[in-house]
Design an enzyme around this catalytic site. Structure first.
Site, PDB file in Angstrom:
ATOM      1  N   HIS A 139      24.306   8.037  66.683  1.00 44.52           N
ATOM      2  CA  HIS A 139      23.451   8.375  67.829  1.00 44.52           C
ATOM      3  C   HIS A 139      22.247   9.188  67.362  1.00 44.52           C
ATOM      4  CE1 HIS A 139      22.647   9.736  72.056  1.00 44.52           C
ATOM      5  NE2 HIS A 139      22.237  10.832  71.434  1.00 44.52           N
ATOM      6  N   GLU A 140      22.481  10.184  66.521  1.00 43.48           N
ATOM      7  CA  GLU A 140      21.384  11.029  66.045  1.00 43.48           C
ATOM      8  C   GLU A 140      20.460  10.266  65.102  1.00 43.48           C
ATOM      9  OE1 GLU A 140      20.900  13.627  67.596  1.00 43.48           O
ATOM     10  OE2 GLU A 140      22.877  13.818  68.525  1.00 43.48           O
ATOM     11  N   HIS A 143      18.151   8.297  67.189  1.00 42.93           N
ATOM     12  CA  HIS A 143      17.035   9.117  67.691  1.00 42.93           C
ATOM     13  C   HIS A 143      15.896   9.130  66.674  1.00 42.93           C
ATOM     14  CE1 HIS A 143      18.063  10.792  71.518  1.00 42.93           C
ATOM     15  NE2 HIS A 143      19.155  11.420  71.113  1.00 42.93           N
ATOM     16  N   GLU A 220      18.118   8.880  75.743  1.00 38.76           N
ATOM     17  CA  GLU A 220      19.533   9.022  75.399  1.00 38.76           C
ATOM     18  C   GLU A 220      20.277   7.689  75.512  1.00 38.76           C
ATOM     19  OE1 GLU A 220      21.207  11.597  74.048  1.00 38.76           O
ATOM     20  OE2 GLU A 220      19.184  12.440  73.905  1.00 38.76           O
TER      21      GLU A 220
END
Length: 284
Positions: A139-140, A143, A220
């Site tokens: 997930h990071e 980003h 997100e």
């Protein structure tokens, strides 16, 4: 105390940069164009200086341990996992760090896709299984791959500019109205003018935060989808379910928008992250 000092340092840098540029350009803030340039310099200057300092700020404010030579198997696994995901996502290997916190959280920061940092809390490392931690890291990394730090800085710069511009424009209109046709007549007065600008900055800033937070929530969902592509939707869903059952994440405001766990708010409009149940539903 350290965070306050760094905040003041950032703002002093913005003031210095804006003053130099305005002096070189000969900007007159009494004209509409001059006022807009003044607001843009401060609005974008603050955002981009914060962006350029983001990794350094994170290291100082969060007391990060940046992994250079892994000290144990856990750190070795973290480095290997982020390296593999970064390669899959087509970005340069981010710095990897751990910070001590009981909260289950993680965040990404940095001025560009090829100059970034991914950090995880000890609370997350010891509360989640390996598949769930892998999903959070993905997930990071997503980003970073999506360029979210840069786009967020751009959006914040635009918002800051128009909040400052609108507040000063409206305050000027109120001042002119009170003066009437007499240019020498009594208007708001300097102190009253500053007070009106301050209040309008707060009001317009609150309204603008709805726009910024909306974009943050959209971002997100995209990072969740990116993690699902890297490691599988089931792992990401499992990580979100674990976050849902765990403690609320607490981070400084300048890092919170980039954390995996955004915490709670009285209204979704004020949230930087969508409710976890909605994120899970989107992945399903």
């Amino acid at each position: 105390m350290k965070r306050v000092f760094l905040f003041l340092l950032t703002n002093m840098a913005v003031l210095l940069l804006a003053s130099i540029v305005m002096s070189l350009l000969g900007v007159n803030t009494k004209t509409m164009g001059g006022l807009l340039i003044f607001c843009a310099l401060f609005g974008f200057g603050g955002s981009f200086i914060s962006l350029q300092m983001s990794k350094w700020m994170a290291k100082k404010t969060m007391n990060l341990h940046v992994i250079e030579q892994p000290r144990d198997q856990t750190e070795h696994w973290l480095m290997q996992t982020v390296a593999r995901q970064a390669q899959q996502a087509g970005i340069k290997m981010p710095e990897v760090a751990i910070y001590h916190s009981d909260d289950m959280n993680a965040f990404a920061t940095g001025p560009s896709k090829d100059n970034s940092l991914v950090a995880v809390s000890t609370g997350l490392m010891y509360s989640m299984n390996q598949d769930e931690v892998e999903a959070v890291l993905a997930h990071e990394v997503s980003h970073v791959a999506n360029g979210d730090m840069v786009t967020m800085a751009l959006m914040q710069g635009v918002v800051n500019t128009f909040v400052m511009f609108a507040a000063r424009l409206v305050a000027g209109i109120i001042d002119s109205f009170l003066r009437g046709d007499d240019e020498e007549g009594e208007g708001l007065g300097m102190m009253a003018h500053m007070a009106v600008v301050f209040v309008l900055d707060l009001v317009f800033g609150l309204l603008a935060s709805f726009v910024v937070n909306y974009y943050s929530r959209v971002r997100e969902y995209r990072a969740d989808a990116g993690a699902a592509k890297l490691v599988g939707a089931n792992k990401m869903i499992s990580a979100l379910q674990r976050l849902q059952s765990g403690a609320e994440g607490h981070m400084p405001s300048n890092m919170a928008a980039f954390g995996i766990n955004g915490g709670k708010s009285l209204s979704e409009l004020m949230m930087t992250h969508p409710p976890i149940e909605k994120r899970i539903a989107a992945l399903r």
